[in-house]
Structure formats: C-alpha cells, structure tokens
Design a protein around this motif. Structure first.
Motif, short mmCIF file in Angstrom:
data_model
loop_
_atom_site.label_atom_id
_atom_site.label_comp_id
_atom_site.label_asym_id
_atom_site.label_seq_id
_atom_site.Cartn_x
_atom_site.Cartn_y
_atom_site.Cartn_z
N VAL A 14 1.34 -5.96 -12.18
CA VAL A 14 0.95 -5.22 -10.98
C VAL A 14 -0.19 -4.26 -11.32
O VAL A 14 -0.08 -3.47 -12.26
N THR A 15 -1.27 -4.36 -10.57
CA THR A 15 -2.38 -3.42 -10.74
C THR A 15 -2.47 -2.53 -9.51
O THR A 15 -2.07 -2.92 -8.40
N ILE A 16 -3.02 -1.32 -9.69
CA ILE A 16 -3.13 -0.33 -8.62
C ILE A 16 -4.59 0.02 -8.42
O ILE A 16 -5.33 0.27 -9.39
N GLU A 17 -5.02 0.04 -7.16
CA GLU A 17 -6.37 0.48 -6.82
C GLU A 17 -6.26 1.66 -5.86
O GLU A 17 -5.67 1.54 -4.78
N VAL A 41 0.87 -1.18 0.00
CA VAL A 41 0.00 0.00 0.00
C VAL A 41 0.90 1.23 0.00
O VAL A 41 1.68 1.44 0.93
N PHE A 42 0.80 2.03 -1.07
CA PHE A 42 1.65 3.21 -1.24
C PHE A 42 0.89 4.48 -0.87
O PHE A 42 -0.32 4.58 -1.04
N SER A 90 -5.87 12.33 1.19
CA SER A 90 -5.30 11.79 -0.04
C SER A 90 -5.81 10.38 -0.27
O SER A 90 -6.84 9.98 0.29
N TYR A 91 -5.12 9.64 -1.08
CA TYR A 91 -5.50 8.28 -1.43
C TYR A 91 -4.47 7.29 -0.91
O TYR A 91 -3.29 7.63 -0.73
N SER A 92 -4.91 6.09 -0.68
CA SER A 92 -3.97 4.98 -0.57
C SER A 92 -3.99 4.26 -1.91
O SER A 92 -5.02 4.22 -2.59
N TYR A 93 -2.83 3.73 -2.29
CA TYR A 93 -2.70 3.05 -3.58
C TYR A 93 -2.30 1.60 -3.30
O TYR A 93 -1.16 1.32 -2.94
N VAL A 130 5.04 7.04 -6.96
CA VAL A 130 5.52 5.66 -6.79
C VAL A 130 4.47 4.68 -7.32
O VAL A 130 4.79 3.69 -7.99
N ALA A 131 3.21 4.96 -7.02
CA ALA A 131 2.14 4.08 -7.50
C ALA A 131 2.12 4.01 -9.03
O ALA A 131 1.91 2.94 -9.62
#
Length: 515
Positions: free
Chosen positions: A267-270, A252-253, A485-488, A258-259
């Motif tokens: 690798v997928t990012i949500e 978790v970024f 913000s978001y977590s990635y 970086v994400a």
C-alpha cells in the motif's frame, strides 16, 4: 510518512487560474487520459466510511454522495487535474462583447445511461430546474446571473445574463450542476441514476455497497475498469485492515495517523493538499450568536494551530475563508490572529455576557475522521474563555439533514472548497443565496462585493474584491475558519493511473486500472 506531499497547487498561479475562469470562447478538447481505451479491466473496490445519503446530484452535499455522482453524471464544463476549467458536455462556448450572452455549443453523440440522446432541451430543462426555488438545488445561486435559457437548436443553448459573470464557467463544472434528462424526476433518479458520465449504476445494497460499471457509450475515453465498488466500512482503521488483506484496493483517508498505519509493502500513500476547509460554523440568527461580540469572543478564544495539531497531527495549515489558490485569504488578517483570552473576555463583556454563554453544536461522525477530535479540542479551548460548547454527535445523514435545515447554533464542519470564490461562498453569504439560511449571515456590503466579483474579468481586480470579502467575514466572525488539511490516497500495488485532486474529486477513477 515516507511519501512526499504532492504539490497539487503548483500550476495554479493567481493570474493563470483567474484567466481560466473568465467567460471567453473555448474550443480545446475535453481532457482525456493517454490510454488505450478499454484495454485494461478489472474490478476495483474503494473503501468508504458511509453510504451516499442521496443519488440526486442537484441536492448532494455529503462528500460520499458527491464522489459517487461525479462518476455517473456529466456537466457542461469540467475541471482538469490542475483545476483549470475545460470543456465537458459543452465542447465550446462563445460570449458576446458585452458579456451578456453566452452561447453553449454542445457535444454531439452523447447519450444518457438509459440510451436516450442528450441535447439542448435537456440543458434548458436542467438549468431552469436548478434555478427554480421549488427544486431546492444546492447550487441554485451559481446561476443567479442567468436571466433566461433558450434551446436555440438541437446542439446550441443560449444563456442571457443580467450581468457579466466571470465565475460561471467554473460554477458549471460541479456535479450539483449535472445535466439531467428532461424526462427524469428526482424520485426516479434516487432509485436509478441516469447520467452521461463514464460509469453507470450496476448494483446497490443500502448501507453496504454501491457498484458502478463502465459506460461503454461514454462520449470520452471509455473507463479502463470494468467496475468500481464503493464498499461501506464504518471506520478508517477497518478500511486499512481490508486494504492490507487485499479486499480493498483504494481509499482516501482524512486522518494522517490512519494513513501512516496504512502504508505498507503493498500500500502506498499520496498526500494531496485540499481546497476543503475545517470551520466552526456559527448561525448568527440564533440566540447569543446574534451578537457579533459573542462571535468575536469565540474567534479570539481559539488557537487554530492547536486544533490542527490535535485533529490532524499538524498536517495542514491554518486558513482564512478563501482557500482558492488565486484568491487565498491571509489567515493573519483577522481579529485575534493569535489566541487572546483577554480580548475574548472583553468581547463577552461588551455583549453583556461576562458570566459566559452556552452554544449547542452539532458534529458529524462518519463523514470525515477528524470531526470529533476537532470538536473536543474546541470545547476544551472555549471552556477556558467561559464559553461552553454543548456537543451533539450525529451520524453523517442526520448531520446533513440538520445542516441543510440550519437546525443548529454552531456546527463543526468540513466544507468543500472551489477554485473560484463565488462558487465557494456566493450561495452562502449573499442575502439571496440559496444556502444563506445555513450560513446564518449576510450583509448589503457582501451582496455588493460578490456582485462586483462576478462582473469583473480582471484577475487583479477580482483578487482585491475577494480580499474585502474575506476581511468582512473575519471582522464579523460569520464563521470561525480553522485549517486546511490533506487527503491521503491509499492504493494497493496493483492500482495504476489514478490521480488525486485538490478539490477532493474522484473523477480520475475513469483513468485507473488494475494490473
């Protein structure tokens, strides 16, 4: 980033969430995944940037520690995917008509990792110990309304309240309220955790890794993974390399850049919007910050959007104090909603500090990726208002120690948000709050407002109360709230069934599997 942001707040309507938090009887089953229990398997490696600084849940404030502990321990209530309060170790609860008696009906057949049976005496022990000032539990204030705890019988606990408490069910759901065995001690648990969660501790190499194994005796659906290893890799870019080489399957970024670099064929990012918030915490009991005009000058001298763009590429939004969806603050309802250097100068002049002030500021390096960039941007902006931030960059554990001791004038911080504002801020900004020393600010008006917010069961009335809380915090520049913000969440192609959450919880490791 090619993936669409996940609308984690979508189901959290103001009325729906508030009603879920009111103390009412509840008998719905605890949420469990639709899975053939135990049919999958595999060993998942999760990359993290630092080692947990404690394994004792009642004192955990560091994100990495919380993420590990919430998979080892159980709580009386839980949050589901949409942050609704649902049953946990208490499978239901009943409330008297006057709201002053809460009867917890405990789940049967639950055992601790050491094989001992969970029961009412453990709940009484845990709640009494959390309330005890000598324990120094970080969530003690969340039990302020609980006058007494009685183990009525083996599976029933009766709470007698000093006043109705609409926030109590949500407050009981955080890992700082973990239920411990009455036979355990802090020293023992820091060496060997003994919880009722879906995983148990298998192995730990300090500063390198901590490995959890599925708990075959877990009261809910057994975790699908055989093990989860939290592997310490000092920076997020190195975690990306480990994922792309197949050595790490999940991370978790915090840093959107970086994400972006992590996203690849395997690798997928949500992206998930978070309740956690970035803030410049001000200790109003120290030095020049005791003067509200100095604090307001700092507030007026900061362009929050610029901080967001510098630290997080604009991925997020400027925020006020309360990020809980049902009670969300209006970021424009504050002195100097936009940066105003002239107004900042006026406030400094009113404080008798026209020549400027210097504020010593601690910054964490390693717990989250954007901290140093935030601090450098804040330093540059405030310098234009004749306000000097002297930055002291600390590793995560040292930062937490200084933070808990309130040994700072200001702190660049990322704090976890909660679905209910009382759990979020009652422990900080009330005069009896157990983290009030850290917050550095309280007032009789806030004490009264928080008391009213707990006692009201009406969603609209509570919303109006917490709007006043937010306005008071902003008008007095208790802290300077910056942005959310978001977590990635990055997963390799062989990971299935993991669900990110808006409160940052990793609880759905219990439903993840490796193909």
């Amino acid at each position: 980033m090619s993936t669409a942001r996940r609308a984690s707040y979508g189901a959290l309507t103001a009325t729906g969430l508030a009603l879920a938090l009111v103390i009412t009887g509840c008998s719905s089953p605890s949420p469990t995944p639709d899975a053939d229990s135990g049919s999958a398997g595999g060993d998942l490696v999760l990359g993290v940037t630092s080692d947990p600084d404690t394994l004792f849940p009642w004192k955990a404030t560091q994100f990495q520690a919380v993420n590990v502990l919430q998979n080892l321990y159980g709580t009386l209530t839980e949050f589901d995917e949409e942050l609704n309060v649902v049953p946990g170790l208490a499978e239901s609860w009943d409330v008297s008509e006057d709201g002053l008696t809460v009867t917890l009906n405990l789940r049967e057949g639950v055992s601790f990792a050491d094989g001992s049976t969970f029961g009412s005496e453990d709940v009484k022990f845990s709640l009494d110990a959390i309330k005890d000032e000598a324990t120094a539990a970080v969530a003690a204030s969340s039990l302020a309304s609980v006058a007494s705890v009685e183990a009525t019988d083996e599976t029933t606990v009766t709470l007698t309240l000093s006043a109705p408490d609409a926030a109590l069910p949500a407050n009981l759901a955080v890992v700082n309220m973990a239920m411990l065995s009455s036979d355990d001690t802090e020293e023992a648990l820091n060496a060997t955790p003994n919880g009722t969660g879906p995983f148990i501790l298998e192995d730990r190499t300090p500063s390198q890794s901590i490995t959890l194994a599925k708990n075959d005796e877990y009261w809910g659906d057994t975790a699908l993974l055989d093990t989860v290893e939290f592997r310490v890799i000092p920076d997020e870019s190195s975690i990306v390399s480990a994922m792309q080489s197949g050595n790490v399957q999940l991370a978790v970024f915090d840093d959107p850049l970086v994400a972006q670099t992590a996203e690849a064929a395997n690798v997928t990012i949500e992206a998930t919007p978070q309740l956690s918030y970035h803030a410049l915490q001000l200790n109003a009991t120290r030095g020049d910050l005791t003067d509200v005009n100095v604090r307001l000058a700092m507030q007026c001298a900061i362009d929050r959007q610029q901080v967001l763009e510098t630290a997080a590429l604009g991925e997020g939004e400027v925020t006020g104090p309360i990020t809980s969806p049902a009670y969300k603050s209006d970021p424009d309802s504050r002195p100097c909603a936009e940066r105003d250097l002239d107004k900042a100068a006026e406030y400094l002049d009113a404080a008798g500090k026209s020549d400027g002030v210097t504020i010593n500021t601690i910054v964490s390096q390693g717990e989250y990726a954007t901290s140093v960039n935030e601090a450098q941007n804040l330093k540059a902006q405030l310098a234009e208002a004749n306000i000097t931030l002297e930055l002291e960059v600390l590793e995560s554990g040292a930062f937490v120690d200084r933070w808990i001791a309130a040994d700072f004038d200001a702190a660049v911080a990322l704090n976890g948000g909660r679905p209910d504002p009382d759990g979020m801020y009652g422990r900080y900004f009330t005069s009896t709050g157990n983290l009030n020393q850290v917050a550095g600010y309280s007032s009789p008006e806030l004490d009264e407002l928080f008391a009213e917010g707990r006692q009201s069961a009406d969603p609209e009335e509570r919303k109006a109360i917490y709007e006043q809380v937010s306005d008071h915090l902003e008008d007095n520049a208790a802290w300077i709230w910056l942005f959310t913000s978001y977590s990635y969440t990055a997963t390799t192609s062989d990971v299935e069934g993991y669900t990110p959450m808006a409160n940052g919880s990793l609880q759905y490791l219990r439903t993840a599997s490796i193909k």
